[in-house]
Design an enzyme around this catalytic site. Structure first.
Site, PDB file in Angstrom:
ATOM      1  N   ALA A  68       0.819  -1.217   0.000  1.00  0.00           N
ATOM      2  CA  ALA A  68       0.000   0.000   0.000  1.00  0.00           C
ATOM      3  C   ALA A  68       0.851   1.264   0.000  1.00  0.00           C
ATOM      4  O   ALA A  68       0.387   2.327   0.383  1.00  0.00           O
ATOM      5  CB  ALA A  68      -0.930  -0.004   1.210  1.00  0.00           C
ATOM      6  N   HIS A  99      -0.396   7.863   3.380  1.00  0.00           N
ATOM      7  CA  HIS A  99       1.018   7.731   3.716  1.00  0.00           C
ATOM      8  C   HIS A  99       1.810   8.757   2.915  1.00  0.00           C
ATOM      9  O   HIS A  99       1.703   8.811   1.681  1.00  0.00           O
ATOM     10  CB  HIS A  99       1.532   6.328   3.369  1.00  0.00           C
TER      11      HIS A  99
END
Length: 268
Positions: free
Chosen positions: A122, A220
């Site tokens: 991810a 992120h």
């Protein structure tokens, strides 16, 4: 073209997505086996278009496969990984945090001619980081923002008495290294460990984790300062059925598997 027999260890949302892609057909790959807790009770979550794979225990996967994709809880990592490496196979690892607790397996892979593959999962930018690491990287900082519910159940929250249900504004709940986060957030921050393995290691990389009720996606951001380049990257992941995991994670595994037999490979 080489043909690889693929096994899947763990059959949750990621394992099922990878299985469907293999069942639909990827050149050079076949789904040979699925490792589950009780092979006598196979999952009915996937309706097979082709022949159904063999169901087996995690430890027995290596006997039937050339490549094993690890999609299982970190607690069973060694149980499934050790036989694959001992057999000289390829192990695709999603629980990269568990790899830190079993670093001797890297040496074992070297000795047995096995290979441990950590897909992007991810996160993004692993190619740029591995390239920069060929020279000097001065610092790597990763900042993660997640909906509070996506952090629920993490051991770090329990030991520090943090109630994420009570959080009403963006709150910094952790600042430290990916090695520490791998222990405190074993189901949440494998991406941070992957970033650290690609760059300057799990002890020199800095990680911040924010519980943010204002976001609906796992976000992120990675900031890198190196002698070859300074760069920053951000990804906003759409959660899968499991709020701890982004949908792109399974797709990254499928892409990594496709590269094993592809005549054209793009990326470092």
């Amino acid at each position: 073209m080489n043909t690889y027999r693929v096994g899947i260890a763990g059959f949750g949302a990621i394992g099922q997505a990878v299985a469907r892609a293999l069942d639909a057909g990827i050149p050079g790959l076949s789904l040979a086996a699925v490792g589950v807790r009780d092979p006598a009770k196979p999952s009915t979550a996937v309706t097979w278009r082709g022949a159904a794979p063999r169901y087996t225990t995690l430890a027995e996967l290596a006997a039937h496969c050339d490549v094993v994709v690890e999609c299982a809880p970190a607690a069973v990592f060694r149980e499934l990984a050790e036989p694959v490496i001992a057999a000289g196979g390829k192990l695709v690892v999603l629980s990269s945090g568990a790899l830190l607790a079993n670093e001797d397996l890297i040496d074992a892979a070297r000795e047995r001619g096995a290979q441990i593959i950590v897909p992007s999962g991810a996160i993004l930018g692993l190619d740029a980081l591995t390239a920069a690491a060929e020279a000097e990287i001065r610092s790597v900082t990763m900042i993660t923002r997640k909906p509070p519910r996506g952090l629920k159940g993490a051991p770090y929250l329990e030991t520090h008495a943090i109630d994420v249900d009570a959080i009403t504004e963006p709150t910094l709940i952790f600042r430290g290294s990916p090695r520490e986060a791998a222990v405190g957030f074993p189901a949440n921050l494998n991406v941070a460990v992957s970033i650290s393995l690609a760059g300057i290691g799990p002890d020199r990389t800095t990680l911040e984790i924010w519980a943010d009720p204002g976001v609906s996606r796992n976000i992120h951001r990675v900031e890198v300062d190196a002698d070859s380049a300074s760069f920053s990257m951000e990804i906003q992941n759409v959660p899968s059925e499991n709020p701890k995991t982004g949908r792109i994670t399974a797709l990254s595994v499928i892409a990594a598997l496709r590269k094993l037999g592809s005549p054209l490979r793009v990326g470092t």
